[in-house]
Structure formats: C-alpha cells, structure tokens
Design a protein around this motif. Structure first.
Motif, PDB file in Angstrom:
ATOM      1  N   PHE A 280     -40.611  44.155 -55.390  1.00  0.00           N
ATOM      2  CA  PHE A 280     -41.323  44.757 -54.213  1.00  0.00           C
ATOM      3  C   PHE A 280     -42.535  45.491 -54.408  1.00  0.00           C
ATOM      4  N   ASP A 281     -42.880  45.775 -55.796  1.00  0.00           N
ATOM      5  CA  ASP A 281     -43.776  46.699 -56.144  1.00  0.00           C
ATOM      6  C   ASP A 281     -45.016  45.825 -56.856  1.00  0.00           C
ATOM      7  N   SER A 282     -44.824  44.331 -56.495  1.00  0.00           N
ATOM      8  CA  SER A 282     -45.742  43.353 -57.112  1.00  0.00           C
ATOM      9  C   SER A 282     -45.884  43.484 -58.651  1.00  0.00           C
ATOM     10  N   ASP A 283     -45.091  44.002 -59.326  1.00  0.00           N
ATOM     11  CA  ASP A 283     -45.123  43.889 -60.587  1.00  0.00           C
ATOM     12  C   ASP A 283     -44.505  42.426 -61.135  1.00  0.00           C
ATOM     13  N   ILE A 284     -43.406  42.196 -60.824  1.00  0.00           N
ATOM     14  CA  ILE A 284     -42.838  40.767 -60.979  1.00  0.00           C
ATOM     15  C   ILE A 284     -43.342  39.785 -59.841  1.00  0.00           C
ATOM     16  N   ARG A 285     -44.276  38.519 -60.266  1.00  0.00           N
ATOM     17  CA  ARG A 285     -44.914  37.571 -59.202  1.00  0.00           C
ATOM     18  C   ARG A 285     -44.218  36.364 -59.139  1.00  0.00           C
ATOM     19  N   ARG A 286     -43.506  35.836 -59.961  1.00  0.00           N
ATOM     20  CA  ARG A 286     -43.154  34.578 -59.932  1.00  0.00           C
ATOM     21  C   ARG A 286     -41.487  34.490 -60.274  1.00  0.00           C
ATOM     22  N   TRP A 287     -40.935  33.493 -59.557  1.00  0.00           N
ATOM     23  CA  TRP A 287     -39.671  33.612 -59.344  1.00  0.00           C
ATOM     24  C   TRP A 287     -38.991  32.930 -60.819  1.00  0.00           C
ATOM     25  N   ASN A 288     -39.597  32.458 -61.507  1.00  0.00           N
ATOM     26  CA  ASN A 288     -39.094  31.968 -62.926  1.00  0.00           C
ATOM     27  C   ASN A 288     -39.633  33.016 -63.903  1.00  0.00           C
ATOM     28  N   ASP A 289     -39.909  34.264 -63.661  1.00  0.00           N
ATOM     29  CA  ASP A 289     -40.020  35.540 -64.637  1.00  0.00           C
ATOM     30  C   ASP A 289     -38.811  35.770 -65.402  1.00  0.00           C
ATOM     31  N   PRO A 290     -38.928  36.072 -66.675  1.00  0.00           N
ATOM     32  CA  PRO A 290     -37.803  36.325 -67.574  1.00  0.00           C
ATOM     33  C   PRO A 290     -36.949  37.339 -67.212  1.00  0.00           C
TER      34      PRO A 290
ATOM     35  N   ALA B 239     -33.255  53.054 -59.740  1.00  0.00           N
ATOM     36  CA  ALA B 239     -34.523  52.629 -60.755  1.00  0.00           C
ATOM     37  C   ALA B 239     -35.834  53.416 -60.550  1.00  0.00           C
ATOM     38  N   PRO B 240     -35.875  54.682 -60.883  1.00  0.00           N
ATOM     39  CA  PRO B 240     -36.698  55.610 -60.538  1.00  0.00           C
ATOM     40  C   PRO B 240     -38.144  55.672 -61.370  1.00  0.00           C
ATOM     41  N   GLU B 241     -38.047  54.864 -62.761  1.00  0.00           N
ATOM     42  CA  GLU B 241     -39.344  54.562 -63.357  1.00  0.00           C
ATOM     43  C   GLU B 241     -39.849  53.380 -62.877  1.00  0.00           C
ATOM     44  N   ALA B 242     -39.292  52.369 -62.253  1.00  0.00           N
ATOM     45  CA  ALA B 242     -39.977  51.125 -61.780  1.00  0.00           C
ATOM     46  C   ALA B 242     -40.231  51.340 -60.265  1.00  0.00           C
ATOM     47  N   TRP B 243     -39.587  52.455 -59.555  1.00  0.00           N
ATOM     48  CA  TRP B 243     -40.083  52.606 -58.316  1.00  0.00           C
ATOM     49  C   TRP B 243     -40.040  54.181 -58.390  1.00  0.00           C
TER      50      TRP B 243
ATOM     51  N   THR C 147     -35.326  45.053 -60.962  1.00  0.00           N
ATOM     52  CA  THR C 147     -36.033  43.816 -61.016  1.00  0.00           C
ATOM     53  C   THR C 147     -36.449  43.979 -59.438  1.00  0.00           C
ATOM     54  N   LEU C 148     -35.565  44.173 -58.646  1.00  0.00           N
ATOM     55  CA  LEU C 148     -36.089  44.299 -57.120  1.00  0.00           C
ATOM     56  C   LEU C 148     -37.226  45.487 -56.991  1.00  0.00           C
ATOM     57  N   ALA C 149     -37.157  46.353 -57.644  1.00  0.00           N
ATOM     58  CA  ALA C 149     -38.081  47.329 -57.420  1.00  0.00           C
ATOM     59  C   ALA C 149     -39.576  46.800 -58.054  1.00  0.00           C
ATOM     60  N   ARG C 150     -39.389  45.950 -59.259  1.00  0.00           N
ATOM     61  CA  ARG C 150     -40.771  45.616 -59.678  1.00  0.00           C
ATOM     62  C   ARG C 150     -41.053  44.214 -58.683  1.00  0.00           C
TER      63      ARG C 150
END
Length: 366
Positions: free
Chosen positions: A154-164, A203-207, A149-152
């Motif tokens: 900081f890589d701008s894949d998760i953009r809002r705080w209420n993301d699932p 999290a090598p796939e996410a980062w 989740t952290l990787a996503r």
C-alpha cells in the motif's frame, strides 16, 4: 415476519438510507427478521444522523426494524463517512454521528457548543467487525499476507504480484507477473484510520505514517467510500483494497488471510474479529466508552484489523425535540435484539460487559 432488505418497503414511514454518492450497499444476504417483541417506541418524530459507511448495513437493518415496529417515527441515516458525520454533528445539524475513529480532544471541546447544559460528546461503541483486505488476482483464491508486506504494497514499495516477499508467504500459489494496483479511500474515513493503525502498530518500519482518517501512503489510486473501493477491485485485475467484510461477502470477493505470527494465518471472520474486540480496554473517562484495540496481537484466532463504530452523542444537553427518539432508537440498537442482528450480516456484536455500559449511558442521556 421475515423480509428481504432492498426488495420490500416495510411501511409508509420508511426512509431509505441515502449513501452520499457511492456507499449504497443494500441487498443484504439472507432474510432479515424485522419483528421485535417489546421494542420501546418514542413519540412520533424525525431523526437525522450521519457518518460511518462501515456501519451502513447495520444501520439499514436497525432503521428498517425500528420503523417496522414504530410506524410514527422516521429515521434517516446518511452514510457520508466518519469525518463528514462528525462535522455535521459538531455543526448541530444531526442528532448523533457514526464514527469509526475516536474524536480528537479539540473535537470533544468543540462539542460543548452543541451539547447544552455543560454536556460534551461521548463515544458509545455500538458495532464492530473486521476490515477485510480484498483482491482480484486471476488464478489465486487463497492469499496470505503479513503486516509488513501489506504496508509495502500500500506504500507502493512492492509493485508486482510475483514479488519474492509475496511468494515466500504463498509457496504453493501460482502468482501472476502482473502489476499490483492498491486502492485507498479518497474521503476522510474511520476505516482508513483503523487500517493504518494496524499497519503502523504491526509494521512501523514499513509504515512510518501516523494513523489518520486521510490517506498518507505513497502512490496507489483512490475511490470514494467503501463501495467505491469494491467497484475498483471488481473492475481491475491485480487490484487490492480494504473495506468491511460485509462488502466483500456481498460482492463475492476473495479476502486475504493474515500471517500475524500466530500458529496459522487468520481469516477475516465475525468470530475472529469478536475475539479482538473482547480484548479491548475501555480507556474513556467520566462516562466516555472509547476503546483501545491491540492491533499487533499474535493470539491464535484473533483477526487484528478490526474497527469499532461509535455513535457519538451528547452525554447531556441533547436537543429536547429529538432526545426521546434518539434514546429509544439507540436503546434498541444496543439491546439484545439489535446486537443479535449484527452476526447475521457480517458484523460483530459488542462484548457483554461493554454493551451493558453502553445501555447505562443511553439511559442517562438528557
């Protein structure tokens, strides 16, 4: 004699730490004891060093203590960042560099031009501590995230705080529907190198990016130095960033607990980061004390986003004009008094077996 840093000048010889822009982080918590028994002072002189801002608070205590007890010495450490510090050392303008990243093979080879008599640069692990992930999220003062989740984020894949993905890790939190603003270092930074080492290992796939002192993720915003990132988190609701725990505590910022796969999420604390450093292996050879950390550990009570700051010195061929002062100052920082002071300001001392080797390497410098 206990004095409060940032409030009192210890002696006329005191040189305040300069922080090259935004990394001045004086005003450490509590009273710091500058009195040390049997501190070995070098002959009078001036010492220039620079580098890691992660150890700036430790250096502030160490410099003030050394100068309070050795009034004829002047030590000026500039918290320019690891990358800049290493370059200044390799240019021969400083006596040693502080770096949160290990030198590359080419940098070690380059150091042979500065280190005389066949010497080369070696790593002396001197201070460690957790890299906290701090955030400003209205109504949320307890937040759990994992590496993916952290990787996503900081890589701008998760953009809002209420993301699932965030909601699943925090079922009891009332997550606001506001944008996430991740901030990263704009300057070359060992803190960035260690933070992205954790993301890549866990999290090598996410980062998928290789760890580096320079930021490689997509999007986000940047700021110079650790305290620059602190300012951005303070000023921007929805912000998240990474910096040393001492910066988070001094500025009263909430920090993330990490879901590492252990029995329970682990908090960024000195004790939990000390547990991570204790598991490190010495991988350097021929007197070099570079360490290998397990960023992907799932051990209970081990906080994996840890950096070790090395003092980069010549094993041989140091400048005779500063050698005695370098050895005296580093002997203090690696000694019992210097290491004991770290736990009072949110740093982790180096483990006994490794710091004993550091002391031996300092003694052997010539």
């Amino acid at each position: 004699m206990k004095l409060r840093l940032g409030a009192v000048l210890v002696s006329g010889a005191l040189v305040l730490l300069t922080a090259c822009g935004t990394d001045d982080n004086s005003g450490l918590p509590g009273a710091v004891d500058f009195s040390v028994e049997n501190l070995r002072c070098a002959p009078s002189g001036t010492l220039l060093a620079s580098g890691s801002s992660a150890q700036a608070n430790a250096m502030e205590v160490w410099v003030n203590t050394y100068q309070a007890n050795c009034e004829d010495s002047q030590i000026n450490y500039k918290a320019t960042g690891s990358g800049a510090g290493v370059q200044e050392f390799l240019q021969g303008t400083t006596a040693f560099a502080g770096s949160d990243s290990q030198l590359t093979e080419s940098e070690v080879e380059e150091s042979r031009r500065v280190c005389r008599d066949g010497g080369r640069a070696v790593h002396l692990p001197m201070v460690a501590g957790p890299i906290a992930v701090a955030y400003q999220l209205p109504g949320v003062d307890d937040l759990v995230l994992d590496a993916e989740t952290l990787a996503r984020i900081f890589d701008s894949d998760i953009r809002r705080w209420n993301d699932p993905a965030i909601a699943e890790l925090n079922p009891d939190a009332r997550l606001p529907d506001i944008p996430i603003t991740p901030f990263h270092r704009s300057d070359g930074s060992g803190t960035t190198d260690n933070f992205t080492s954790y993301l890549n290992a866990s999290a090598p796939e996410a980062w998928p990016y290789e760890p580096d002192k320079s930021w490689r993720g997509r999007g986000g915003q940047s700021a110079d130095g650790s305290s620059g990132l602190v300012g951005m988190v303070q000023q921007n609701p929805g912000a998240i960033s990474y910096f040393e725990l001492s910066y988070a505590h001094q500025n009263d910022l909430d920090t993330v607990r990490l879901d590492t796969g252990a029995d329970e999420p682990v908090e960024a604390t000195v004790e939990n980061s000390s547990n991570a450093v204790a598991q490190a292996d010495v991988t350097g050879e021929d007197g070099d004390l570079a360490l290998e950390l397990d960023y992907a550990t799932r051990e209970t009570g081990v906080y994996p986003i840890v950096l070790v700051t090395y003092e980069i010195v010549c094993d041989r061929g140091n400048d005779p004009a500063t050698l005695d002062l370098v050895k005296a100052f580093l002997t203090y920082t690696a000694g019992e008094d210097g290491q004991r002071a770290l736990g009072e300001i949110d740093y982790a001392p180096i483990s006994d077996d490794i710091i004993q080797q550091v002391r031996q390497r300092i003694d052997a410098m010539d």
